[in-house]
Design a protein around this motif. Structure first.
Motif, PDB file in Angstrom:
ATOM      1  N   SER A 191       0.675  -1.371  -0.107  1.00  0.00           N
ATOM      2  CA  SER A 191       0.036  -0.061   0.083  1.00  0.00           C
ATOM      3  C   SER A 191       1.148   1.225   0.064  1.00  0.00           C
ATOM      4  O   SER A 191       1.915   0.909   0.521  1.00  0.00           O
ATOM      5  CB  SER A 191      -0.938  -0.096   0.865  1.00  0.00           C
ATOM      6  OG  SER A 191      -1.250   1.499   1.225  1.00  0.00           O
ATOM      7  N   ALA A 192       0.318   2.402  -1.047  1.00  0.00           N
ATOM      8  CA  ALA A 192       0.875   3.396  -1.035  1.00  0.00           C
ATOM      9  C   ALA A 192       1.003   4.612   0.027  1.00  0.00           C
ATOM     10  O   ALA A 192       2.370   4.675   1.347  1.00  0.00           O
ATOM     11  CB  ALA A 192       0.885   4.127  -1.869  1.00  0.00           C
ATOM     12  N   LEU A 193       0.241   4.171   0.855  1.00  0.00           N
ATOM     13  CA  LEU A 193       0.484   5.107   1.743  1.00  0.00           C
ATOM     14  C   LEU A 193       1.084   4.536   2.816  1.00  0.00           C
ATOM     15  O   LEU A 193       1.851   5.319   3.682  1.00  0.00           O
ATOM     16  CB  LEU A 193      -1.305   5.520   2.446  1.00  0.00           C
ATOM     17  CG  LEU A 193      -1.593   6.640   1.974  1.00  0.00           C
ATOM     18  CD1 LEU A 193      -1.200   7.313   2.162  1.00  0.00           C
ATOM     19  CD2 LEU A 193      -2.290   6.589   0.480  1.00  0.00           C
ATOM     20  N   GLN A 195       3.356   2.390   2.985  1.00  0.00           N
ATOM     21  CA  GLN A 195       4.722   2.847   2.943  1.00  0.00           C
ATOM     22  C   GLN A 195       5.289   4.441   2.903  1.00  0.00           C
ATOM     23  O   GLN A 195       6.527   4.493   4.146  1.00  0.00           O
ATOM     24  CB  GLN A 195       4.664   2.597   1.467  1.00  0.00           C
ATOM     25  CG  GLN A 195       6.718   2.731   0.949  1.00  0.00           C
ATOM     26  CD  GLN A 195       6.113   2.743  -0.853  1.00  0.00           C
ATOM     27  OE1 GLN A 195       6.652   2.755  -1.087  1.00  0.00           O
ATOM     28  NE2 GLN A 195       7.483   0.521  -0.925  1.00  0.00           N
ATOM     29  N   PHE A 196       4.299   5.227   2.808  1.00  0.00           N
ATOM     30  CA  PHE A 196       4.616   6.470   3.192  1.00  0.00           C
ATOM     31  C   PHE A 196       4.542   6.888   5.106  1.00  0.00           C
ATOM     32  O   PHE A 196       5.885   7.311   5.185  1.00  0.00           O
ATOM     33  CB  PHE A 196       3.533   7.357   2.518  1.00  0.00           C
ATOM     34  CG  PHE A 196       3.782   8.971   3.065  1.00  0.00           C
ATOM     35  CD1 PHE A 196       4.712   9.799   2.580  1.00  0.00           C
ATOM     36  CD2 PHE A 196       2.701   9.133   3.379  1.00  0.00           C
ATOM     37  CE1 PHE A 196       4.633  10.728   3.498  1.00  0.00           C
ATOM     38  CE2 PHE A 196       1.952  10.471   4.276  1.00  0.00           C
ATOM     39  CZ  PHE A 196       3.710  11.368   4.242  1.00  0.00           C
ATOM     40  N   ARG A 226       7.307   2.624  -4.149  1.00  0.00           N
ATOM     41  CA  ARG A 226       7.138   2.927  -5.061  1.00  0.00           C
ATOM     42  C   ARG A 226       5.411   4.267  -4.800  1.00  0.00           C
ATOM     43  O   ARG A 226       4.615   4.859  -6.003  1.00  0.00           O
ATOM     44  CB  ARG A 226       5.273   2.265  -5.252  1.00  0.00           C
ATOM     45  CG  ARG A 226       6.331   0.448  -6.241  1.00  0.00           C
ATOM     46  CD  ARG A 226       5.456  -0.718  -5.900  1.00  0.00           C
ATOM     47  NE  ARG A 226       4.643  -0.504  -4.353  1.00  0.00           N
ATOM     48  CZ  ARG A 226       5.718  -1.254  -3.479  1.00  0.00           C
ATOM     49  NH1 ARG A 226       6.452  -2.356  -4.159  1.00  0.00           N
ATOM     50  NH2 ARG A 226       5.184  -1.841  -2.266  1.00  0.00           N
ATOM     51  N   SER A 227       4.864   4.585  -3.336  1.00  0.00           N
ATOM     52  CA  SER A 227       4.077   5.686  -3.541  1.00  0.00           C
ATOM     53  C   SER A 227       4.806   7.458  -4.099  1.00  0.00           C
ATOM     54  O   SER A 227       6.282   7.280  -3.375  1.00  0.00           O
ATOM     55  CB  SER A 227       3.509   5.838  -2.185  1.00  0.00           C
ATOM     56  OG  SER A 227       3.820   7.238  -1.165  1.00  0.00           O
TER      57      SER A 227
ATOM     58  N   GLU B 134      -4.977  10.028   4.469  1.00  0.00           N
ATOM     59  CA  GLU B 134      -5.111   9.829   2.977  1.00  0.00           C
ATOM     60  C   GLU B 134      -5.823  10.875   1.610  1.00  0.00           C
ATOM     61  O   GLU B 134      -5.604  11.779   2.155  1.00  0.00           O
ATOM     62  CB  GLU B 134      -6.305   8.431   3.215  1.00  0.00           C
ATOM     63  CG  GLU B 134      -7.171   7.971   1.625  1.00  0.00           C
ATOM     64  CD  GLU B 134      -6.240   7.050   1.190  1.00  0.00           C
ATOM     65  OE1 GLU B 134      -5.510   7.471  -0.068  1.00  0.00           O
ATOM     66  OE2 GLU B 134      -5.588   5.784   1.566  1.00  0.00           O
ATOM     67  N   ASP B 136      -6.856   9.672  -1.611  1.00  0.00           N
ATOM     68  CA  ASP B 136      -7.837   8.680  -2.741  1.00  0.00           C
ATOM     69  C   ASP B 136      -9.211   9.301  -2.058  1.00  0.00           C
ATOM     70  O   ASP B 136      -8.879   8.795  -1.255  1.00  0.00           O
ATOM     71  CB  ASP B 136      -7.133   7.110  -2.761  1.00  0.00           C
ATOM     72  CG  ASP B 136      -7.983   7.033  -3.594  1.00  0.00           C
ATOM     73  OD1 ASP B 136      -8.567   7.360  -4.454  1.00  0.00           O
ATOM     74  OD2 ASP B 136      -7.378   5.912  -4.006  1.00  0.00           O
TER      75      ASP B 136
END
Lengths: 886, 177
Positions: A191-193, A195-196, A226-227, B134, B136
């Protein structure tokens, strides 16, 4: 039956101003909140009441402690309902109420239960709420669950735990640091978030471990992120690592530059921007490194999205301050932005163009700006005016068109700050460009004819009084000044009277006329104006002997001998009594804080706002300070003061730096001491100097500092005698001695008994550069040729391996302490040879010129050919000796 | 030193600059008076601009503010002057689109006030204590909109999209088990 009808009517009204919260009142809502206590919870109703409470809080309504506690306790009852929507609102209101630590216990068990619930939404939110309100001891109890949550399958839960970790790190770092393994797993998350958040937390945990951060960056830059948000973080961390490495003297190829550059090709625009910005902010960035970043920013300039254009022009504007040449390629795109709908973008574009433009484009630009000025707000106008001021200093030949522009906008409508910026700019131009003086002063005169700001009028009048009499035809200003006496308020009238007096005093031919004008002012309705007029009349009417002339000159033009800030404090502390205020009791010691000054340098006030005399850290300030101390008054004229040399490491208990003052046959060390311990008061602060390694010096006197309270710097002095008129060198070791007294931090009072103590300072050297004053010459070639060619001494030196030519040149300049001329201290980035021109005056008032030619071979070995011309052959030899020994 | 992107506040104002909802994450504006003064300046500085098609941006008092307007609603996100404005813009866009989803396309003041709970939840799901949680819009709307598809409520009361969202949630949950 009537109800539907009334409702209809309501609806009609509502179309004008509808709000479900109309007429909402705190007391009533608190009453409604009783519904939380009902045995049968109505989720819908309760949600509505919570929304109303949130609305009140959001509108800035504050609840008393009792009210908040009441609401909090009844809200906790709502945990019995299993309605997810209601639970969500309950979480929200608990966070908003921020219950105190003795109330928290009542919800912890409910929240802990939710933390282990099967519903993801419950888990994520319970974690966020719990971490927001929890205390350290309770935290250890739930630590296990938090670690689990970090590696939870659901990214929302995992993010909630990680973000909470970021907040908790501030209060409970030792606990959060134990989660490193779990956080590391988070970085690998799909998951991008997650990871962030994991990257942010991991870095935050390790931030003090330079090596670990560098390793983290090193492994991640190879591409597992990726993120886009995480990639932005990584770029920020990379820049930090690059800075750290440079600070710790690691040289060679810049590490990670390739990574930054590759990010310029990322598909997310936020990453591209972050990378471009990181590159432009690299220390000592070269034009080759800059080019790819500038290219992507240039593309952004023509984007249809305002945010992108803004981001690009903002970054380029910053770059143009340090590397104007690099930005010139974007000038065409930039010019089309002048008409951008978004005025912030247009202003940034204009100011960038003003910085990068060349002399020939000035007029064209000014034309465009004139059209643009009418439709922007004052704050943008100020930015433009400031850019024009620096442009004028850069291209003095163009002052005419710039001055015309400034005087035109001065006549237009505008607020105080805007007008002040214009006036400041005109004043700066007058100071820097002598040719502009007469026209500039006239513009200012015209402005005060119709100026609504008393502050500006008085400042301009004061400035006129100093500059006006020195012009070719001072009489033409008199009319403008005297008009003020008729038309303005008392403050301006008084200022005008003072200005008139200055003209009368400085210009003999005007004296009779001024006397007549002043005579008319002695019937003014205001006391101050009358007093001034009477006083100046008597000064002007003096019998003209030399002595009174000097006195009156001192009176009219002299500055206050004490720093204004000290004067202000002393006057505030002065208790009106029989005893008159004694100006001699005002401390003359200036609170100089070199560090703070350095920081403030970029924001130095210019123009009218700047104090007329240099602050006491400048040469004149030192001169005044030293001559005010009786022990040193007899030493004669001060030849040179060095810049402060730090004698302590940064952030030690006592911070001391020294300024070396060179007189003809004395040297005075000024120790600027700062006590950085709030609980201590130092008394009888003295510096014991051991001059056994400085044979030519003998100590004559010293002046101790009586008291050194916390954070208010003071000075101690030690004076030495040295052979007259010639340089003398030596090394001195210093020890700070003092009496320490404990201070009660609550009352600020010191105890009576103190303990003697001492503190070892670093050694101090008097070197040849201390005997060299930087004096610039306007035309080096003329000066060089006017000196006797036969006295020229030429020699060649190998300077060994150096990082760059620039570094070698800087080293030589620092060694000699001379003034680089005609900008020859800067070296084009890829030059292999360079000539640097230096000038200065050596002790004994001997003028010295130096022409140093540098060359670098492929192995970075640097050779220097040094040609010295001096009015005295022995001095030229001395210069060579300095270099040979340096 | 914290290097992660920070959001200083999120504002939702009406066509007269009055606060509909606001959330501050820093102490830059310690009192409600200071907050209102800030909102007033922001509003008067931006009201004449056209931020209806694209996200607009401006600088104010060492802050960067990105904003977007729709009908009589004004959305703002503020960050420090060093902040990456594209990150702020992505937060704003996330907020804007999520609100659009939650209000089913009827984005105006009246609808926003009627569903203020959703707006508050939306704020809560986007930023946590200044940190981007978030961006999105679909995820935000799903998380914030949870109460409008109460599992106990009869299906007929749910809209199609909500029903789909519920179904999707059930599906993902069963997949992850």
């Amino acid at each position: 039956m009537a109800q539907p009808f009334v409702k209809k009517d309501d609806d009609h009204d509502d179309e004008l101003e509808y709000s479900p919260f109309m007429g909402i009142e705190k007391g009533a809502v608190l009453q409604e909140a009783r519904v939380f206590n009902d045995s049968q919870v109505d989720p819908r109703r309760c949600s509505q009441v919570i929304t109303k409470l949130l609305y009140l809080l959001n509108q800035g309504e504050s609840f008393t402690k009792v009210e908040a506690t009441g609401v909090f306790f009844s809200v906790t009852k709502l945990f019995q309902s299993n309605d997810t929507g209601l639970r969500r609102m309950v979480y929200l209101i608990i966070k908003e109420l921020s219950p105190s630590s003795d109330e928290v216990f009542i919800v912890t068990s409910s929240l802990m239960k939710d933390m282990n619930s099967k519903t993801d939404m419950y888990r994520a939110n319970a974690i966020r709420v719990l971490c927001r309100i929890i205390e350290g001891t309770l935290l250890t109890q739930i630590e296990r669950y938090l670690k689990q949550a970090i590696v939870d399958k659901n990214p929302v839960v995992s993010s909630a735990a990680l973000v909470s970790g970021l907040h908790l790190l501030k209060t409970n770092p030792e606990i959060v640091k134990r989660w490193t393994n779990e956080v590391q797993e988070g970085i690998q998350s799909r998951s991008a978030l997650v990871q962030f958040h994991a990257l942010a937390l991991l870095h935050q945990i390790r931030q003090n471990d330079r090596l670990a951060v560098s390793k983290l960056v090193g492994s991640l830059t190879r591409g597992s992120v990726r993120s886009p948000l995480a990639q932005c973080l990584l770029i920020r961390y990379t820049s930090q690592v690059i800075r750290d490495m440079a600070n710790h003297g690691q040289s060679g190829e810049r590490p990670f530059y390739e990574f930054l550059e590759s990010c310029l090709r990322h598909k997310a625009e936020m990453v591209i921007l972050e990378a471009a910005r990181a590159i432009t902010e690299l220390d000592g960035v070269t034009s080759r490194e800059l080019t790819p970043a500038i290219t992507v920013l240039q593309l952004f300039l023509s984007s249809p999205r305002p945010v992108l254009r803004f981001a690009a022009v903002r970054t380029l504007n910053k770059v143009s301050m340090t590397h104007p040449m690099a930005v010139t390629n974007c000038n065409i795109d930039m010019e089309s932005l002048i008409s951008d709908q978004n005025r912030s973008i247009a202003t940034l574009a204009i100011t960038t163009l003003l910085k990068t433009g060349n002399e020939s484009s000035v007029e064209r630009l000014m034309k465009q700006i004139t059209m643009f000025m009418s439709d922007i707000a004052d704050e943008f106008k100020i930015v433009v005016v400031e850019a024009i001021r620096s442009l004028c200093v850069k291209f003095p030949l163009k002052y005419r068109s710039l001055m015309t522009f400034l005087s035109n906008i001065l006549r237009e409508e505008g607020g105080f700050e805007y007008k002040r910026a214009i006036v400041d700019s005109i004043v700066t131009i007058i100071r820097d460009i002598p040719d502009a003086k007469e026209s500039g002063l006239l513009h200012l005169c015209e402005f005060i004819e119709d100026c609504e700001f008393t502050y500006l009028s008085t400042q301009i009048l004061h400035f006129l009084g100093i500059e006006g009499p020195k012009t070719s035809d001072p009489s033409k200003y008199i009319r403008y000044i005297y008009n003020r006496v008729h038309l303005e308020n008392a403050t301006v009238r008084a200022a005008a009277v003072s200005t008139l007096a200055k003209f009368g005093f400085m210009v003999e031919s005007l004296k009779p006329r001024i006397t007549v004008l002043l005579m008319r002012c002695i019937y003014d309705s205001d006391d101050e104006v009358r007093d001034r007029a009477t006083l100046f009349l008597s000064v002007l009417g003096g019998d003209g002997t030399l002595d009174t002339d000097k006195d009156s000159k001192e009176f009219l033009f002299g500055s206050l001998e004490v720093p204004l800030a000290n004067m202000e404090t002393s006057l505030k502390n002065y208790d009106p009594s029989e005893e008159a205020f004694d100006i001699n009791s005002v401390p003359k010691e200036v609170k100089s804080q070199p560090l703070a000054e350095k920081k403030a340098q970029g924001k130095k006030p210019t123009g009218l706002g700047a104090p007329p005399a240099a602050p006491a850290s400048g040469f004149e300030g030192y001169e005044r300070l030293l001559s005010s101390i009786p022990e040193f008054a007899a030493f004669g004229k001060l030849f040179k003061s060095s810049s402060p040399v730090e004698l302590t490491e940064a952030e030690t208990e006592y911070s001391v730096n020294v300024v070396k003052h060179i007189f003809d046959n004395h040297v005075v060390f000024q120790y600027n001491c700062t006590n950085t311990i709030p609980e201590q008061l130092l008394e009888r602060v003295n510096v014991i100097v051991d001059a056994s390694e400085a044979e030519e010096f003998s100590e004559v006197t010293s002046k101790a500092l009586n008291s050194l309270p916390y954070d208010s710097p003071g000075q101690a002095f030690v004076a030495f005698e040295k052979p007259a008129g010639v340089p003398a060198f030596g090394k001195f070791s210093n020890t700070l001695t003092f009496v320490v007294k404990e201070v009660d931090p609550s009352t600020g009072e010191a105890e009576d008994d103190g303990v003697e103590d001492e503190y070892q300072l670093e050694d101090l050297e008097v070197v040849s550069a201390d005997y060299m004053v930087k004096v610039s010459v306007s035309n080096f070639r003329n000066a060089w040729e006017s000196m006797n060619e036969e006295d020229e001494h030429v020699d060649e030196y190998g300077l060994g391996q150096r990082e760059s030519l620039g570094e070698a040149i800087k080293a030589v300049i620092d060694l000699l302490g001379m003034q680089p001329c005609e900008g020859t201290e800067t070296v084009p980035s890829n030059a292999r040879s360079h000539t640097c021109l230096l000038s200065g005056v050596y002790i004994g008032n001997v003028k010295v010129l130096v022409r140093a030619q540098f060359g670098m071979d492929s192995a970075r070995e640097i050779a220097m050919k040094l040609a010295v011309r001096a009015e005295d052959v022995s001095v030229a030899e001395a210069i060579h000796e300095i270099v040979a020994n340096g | 030193m914290e290097l992660h992107p920070k959001v200083k506040n999120i504002l939702l104002l009406d066509s007269e600059g009055k606060r509909i909802a606001a959330k501050y994450y820093t102490d830059d504006w310690p009192t409600n008076t200071a907050k209102e003064a800030f909102e007033k300046t922001v509003f008067s500085k931006t009201k004449k601009t056209n931020a209806r098609t694209e996200v607009e941006v401006t600088a104010l008092e060492n802050n960067i503010i990105v904003y977007k307007f729709v009908q009589d609603l004004h959305f703002y996100v503020t960050g420090g002057e060093e902040e990456n404005e594209l990150i702020l813009a992505s937060v704003l866009q996330g907020l804007f689109d999520a609100v659009n989803l939650l209000l089913r396309g009827n984005v105006d003041k009246r609808e926003a006030l009627d569903n203020l709970d959703l707006i508050f939840l939306c704020f809560d799901e986007i930023i946590d204590g200044g940190i981007v949680l978030e961006t999105d819009a679909n995820v935000i709307a799903e998380k914030a909109g949870i109460n409008s598809f109460d599992p106990n409520a009869p299906l007929s009361e749910q809209t199609i999209s909500q029903a789909l969202a519920t179904a999707r949630e059930h599906l993902t949950r069963s997949l992850m088990k």
